[in-house]
Design a protein around this motif. Structure first.
Motif, PDB file in Angstrom:
ATOM      1  N   LYS A   2       1.029  -1.156   0.067  1.00  0.00           N
ATOM      2  CA  LYS A   2      -0.017  -0.082  -0.023  1.00  0.00           C
ATOM      3  C   LYS A   2       0.803   1.162   0.029  1.00  0.00           C
ATOM      4  O   LYS A   2       1.667   1.153   0.806  1.00  0.00           O
ATOM      5  N   VAL A   3       0.344   2.329  -0.849  1.00  0.00           N
ATOM      6  CA  VAL A   3       1.241   3.533  -0.773  1.00  0.00           C
ATOM      7  C   VAL A   3       0.577   4.510  -0.176  1.00  0.00           C
ATOM      8  O   VAL A   3      -0.711   4.772  -0.450  1.00  0.00           O
ATOM      9  N   SER A   4       0.993   5.117   0.857  1.00  0.00           N
ATOM     10  CA  SER A   4       0.323   6.174   1.725  1.00  0.00           C
ATOM     11  C   SER A   4       1.127   7.135   2.230  1.00  0.00           C
ATOM     12  O   SER A   4       2.567   6.814   2.124  1.00  0.00           O
ATOM     13  N   THR A   5       1.097   8.045   2.954  1.00  0.00           N
ATOM     14  CA  THR A   5       1.784   9.292   3.396  1.00  0.00           C
ATOM     15  C   THR A   5       2.117   8.473   4.770  1.00  0.00           C
ATOM     16  O   THR A   5       3.145   9.182   5.422  1.00  0.00           O
ATOM     17  N   GLU A   6       1.698   7.616   5.395  1.00  0.00           N
ATOM     18  CA  GLU A   6       2.012   7.054   6.604  1.00  0.00           C
ATOM     19  C   GLU A   6       3.237   5.830   6.536  1.00  0.00           C
ATOM     20  O   GLU A   6       3.810   5.604   7.649  1.00  0.00           O
ATOM     21  N   GLY A   7       3.650   5.418   5.454  1.00  0.00           N
ATOM     22  CA  GLY A   7       4.431   4.504   5.329  1.00  0.00           C
ATOM     23  C   GLY A   7       5.876   4.696   5.423  1.00  0.00           C
ATOM     24  O   GLY A   7       6.138   5.841   5.573  1.00  0.00           O
ATOM     25  N   ASN A   8       6.708   3.848   5.178  1.00  0.00           N
ATOM     26  CA  ASN A   8       8.124   4.063   5.206  1.00  0.00           C
ATOM     27  C   ASN A   8       8.422   4.645   3.727  1.00  0.00           C
ATOM     28  O   ASN A   8       8.136   3.924   2.740  1.00  0.00           O
ATOM     29  N   ILE A   9       9.414   5.736   3.542  1.00  0.00           N
ATOM     30  CA  ILE A   9       9.821   6.261   2.328  1.00  0.00           C
ATOM     31  C   ILE A   9      10.902   5.601   1.938  1.00  0.00           C
ATOM     32  O   ILE A   9      11.904   5.181   2.660  1.00  0.00           O
ATOM     33  N   LEU A  10      10.986   5.240   0.672  1.00  0.00           N
ATOM     34  CA  LEU A  10      11.776   4.352   0.138  1.00  0.00           C
ATOM     35  C   LEU A  10      12.451   5.083  -1.071  1.00  0.00           C
ATOM     36  O   LEU A  10      11.852   5.801  -1.936  1.00  0.00           O
ATOM     37  N   ASN A  11      13.957   5.124  -1.168  1.00  0.00           N
ATOM     38  CA  ASN A  11      14.530   5.634  -2.190  1.00  0.00           C
ATOM     39  C   ASN A  11      14.514   4.672  -3.481  1.00  0.00           C
ATOM     40  O   ASN A  11      14.222   3.623  -3.094  1.00  0.00           O
ATOM     41  N   SER A  12      15.084   5.178  -4.674  1.00  0.00           N
ATOM     42  CA  SER A  12      15.055   4.296  -5.649  1.00  0.00           C
ATOM     43  C   SER A  12      15.676   2.981  -5.538  1.00  0.00           C
ATOM     44  O   SER A  12      15.424   1.737  -5.956  1.00  0.00           O
ATOM     45  N   GLU A  13      17.095   3.010  -4.752  1.00  0.00           N
ATOM     46  CA  GLU A  13      17.634   1.745  -4.564  1.00  0.00           C
ATOM     47  C   GLU A  13      17.101   0.918  -3.558  1.00  0.00           C
ATOM     48  O   GLU A  13      17.165  -0.335  -3.688  1.00  0.00           O
ATOM     49  N   GLU A  14      16.283   1.417  -2.612  1.00  0.00           N
ATOM     50  CA  GLU A  14      15.592   0.619  -1.562  1.00  0.00           C
ATOM     51  C   GLU A  14      14.400  -0.024  -2.216  1.00  0.00           C
ATOM     52  O   GLU A  14      14.258  -1.137  -1.968  1.00  0.00           O
ATOM     53  N   MET A  15      13.865   0.698  -3.181  1.00  0.00           N
ATOM     54  CA  MET A  15      12.846   0.101  -3.788  1.00  0.00           C
ATOM     55  C   MET A  15      13.360  -0.791  -4.826  1.00  0.00           C
ATOM     56  O   MET A  15      12.795  -2.264  -4.886  1.00  0.00           O
ATOM     57  N   ALA A  16      14.370  -1.039  -5.430  1.00  0.00           N
ATOM     58  CA  ALA A  16      15.118  -1.866  -6.405  1.00  0.00           C
ATOM     59  C   ALA A  16      15.348  -3.080  -5.351  1.00  0.00           C
ATOM     60  O   ALA A  16      15.185  -4.446  -5.826  1.00  0.00           O
ATOM     61  N   LEU A  17      15.812  -2.893  -4.369  1.00  0.00           N
ATOM     62  CA  LEU A  17      16.166  -4.066  -3.225  1.00  0.00           C
ATOM     63  C   LEU A  17      14.988  -4.728  -2.904  1.00  0.00           C
ATOM     64  O   LEU A  17      14.947  -5.958  -2.700  1.00  0.00           O
ATOM     65  N   LYS A  18      13.960  -3.984  -2.552  1.00  0.00           N
ATOM     66  CA  LYS A  18      12.723  -4.747  -2.263  1.00  0.00           C
ATOM     67  C   LYS A  18      11.984  -5.464  -3.507  1.00  0.00           C
ATOM     68  O   LYS A  18      11.574  -6.457  -3.198  1.00  0.00           O
ATOM     69  N   ILE A  34      -2.801   2.143  -4.376  1.00  0.00           N
ATOM     70  CA  ILE A  34      -2.559   3.899  -4.367  1.00  0.00           C
ATOM     71  C   ILE A  34      -4.024   4.301  -3.959  1.00  0.00           C
ATOM     72  O   ILE A  34      -4.895   4.299  -4.630  1.00  0.00           O
ATOM     73  N   GLY A  35      -3.873   4.935  -2.856  1.00  0.00           N
ATOM     74  CA  GLY A  35      -5.115   5.842  -2.426  1.00  0.00           C
ATOM     75  C   GLY A  35      -6.067   5.010  -1.562  1.00  0.00           C
ATOM     76  O   GLY A  35      -7.235   5.657  -1.684  1.00  0.00           O
ATOM     77  N   ALA A  36      -5.766   3.934  -1.264  1.00  0.00           N
ATOM     78  CA  ALA A  36      -6.899   3.185  -0.490  1.00  0.00           C
ATOM     79  C   ALA A  36      -6.239   3.070   0.989  1.00  0.00           C
ATOM     80  O   ALA A  36      -5.656   2.269   1.509  1.00  0.00           O
ATOM     81  N   LYS A  37      -6.634   4.145   1.816  1.00  0.00           N
ATOM     82  CA  LYS A  37      -5.986   4.360   2.995  1.00  0.00           C
ATOM     83  C   LYS A  37      -6.567   3.184   4.170  1.00  0.00           C
ATOM     84  O   LYS A  37      -5.635   2.851   5.019  1.00  0.00           O
ATOM     85  N   ASN A  38      -7.805   2.777   3.890  1.00  0.00           N
ATOM     86  CA  ASN A  38      -8.331   1.805   4.728  1.00  0.00           C
ATOM     87  C   ASN A  38      -7.981   0.351   4.405  1.00  0.00           C
ATOM     88  O   ASN A  38      -8.629  -0.423   4.930  1.00  0.00           O
ATOM     89  N   ALA A  39      -7.232   0.031   3.393  1.00  0.00           N
ATOM     90  CA  ALA A  39      -7.171  -1.476   2.848  1.00  0.00           C
ATOM     91  C   ALA A  39      -6.148  -2.006   3.700  1.00  0.00           C
ATOM     92  O   ALA A  39      -5.185  -1.624   4.133  1.00  0.00           O
ATOM     93  N   PRO A  40      -6.440  -3.710   3.908  1.00  0.00           N
ATOM     94  CA  PRO A  40      -5.561  -4.028   4.534  1.00  0.00           C
ATOM     95  C   PRO A  40      -4.276  -4.375   3.705  1.00  0.00           C
ATOM     96  O   PRO A  40      -4.212  -4.451   2.426  1.00  0.00           O
ATOM     97  N   ASP A  41      -3.195  -4.364   4.276  1.00  0.00           N
ATOM     98  CA  ASP A  41      -1.797  -4.535   3.324  1.00  0.00           C
ATOM     99  C   ASP A  41      -0.771  -5.392   4.331  1.00  0.00           C
ATOM    100  O   ASP A  41      -0.975  -5.470   5.459  1.00  0.00           O
ATOM    101  N   GLU A  42       0.240  -5.835   3.429  1.00  0.00           N
ATOM    102  CA  GLU A  42       1.227  -6.465   4.198  1.00  0.00           C
ATOM    103  C   GLU A  42       2.533  -5.521   4.404  1.00  0.00           C
ATOM    104  O   GLU A  42       3.041  -5.885   5.397  1.00  0.00           O
TER     105      GLU A  42
END
Length: 79
Positions: A2-18, A34-42
């Motif tokens: 899930k992409v939200s403002t509360e999550g961990n900010i990842l830079n490009s290298e961290e996103m590639a590693l993930k 994207i934009g699903a604030k109340n959706a369950p996520d891992e």
């Protein structure tokens, strides 16, 4: 994922590693919410602490994914 403002900010290298870690573990089915604030996520990631409209958020996450795949393939990308 899930992409939200509360999550961990990842830079490009961290996103590639993930992404690389997901492919190594055999996790090939990835859903990006994207934009699903109340959706369950891992996992909750953030592209910015700033609120954006859905179109801008989608554009930024696609750009981050593009950069991540360029990094994984050892290809140049604009920084």
């Amino acid at each position: 994922m899930k992409v939200s403002t509360e999550g961990n900010i990842l830079n490009s290298e961290e996103m590639a590693l993930k992404i690389d870690n997901m492919s190594i573990t055999g996790n090939s089915d990835v859903t990006i919410l994207i934009g699903a604030k109340n959706a369950p996520d891992e996992e909750d990631i953030s592209i910015s602490k700033m609120d954006m409209d859905l179109g801008s958020s989608t554009l930024v996450i696609f750009e981050q994914l593009y950069r991540a795949y360029r990094i994984l393939k050892n290809e140049p990308y604009h920084k």
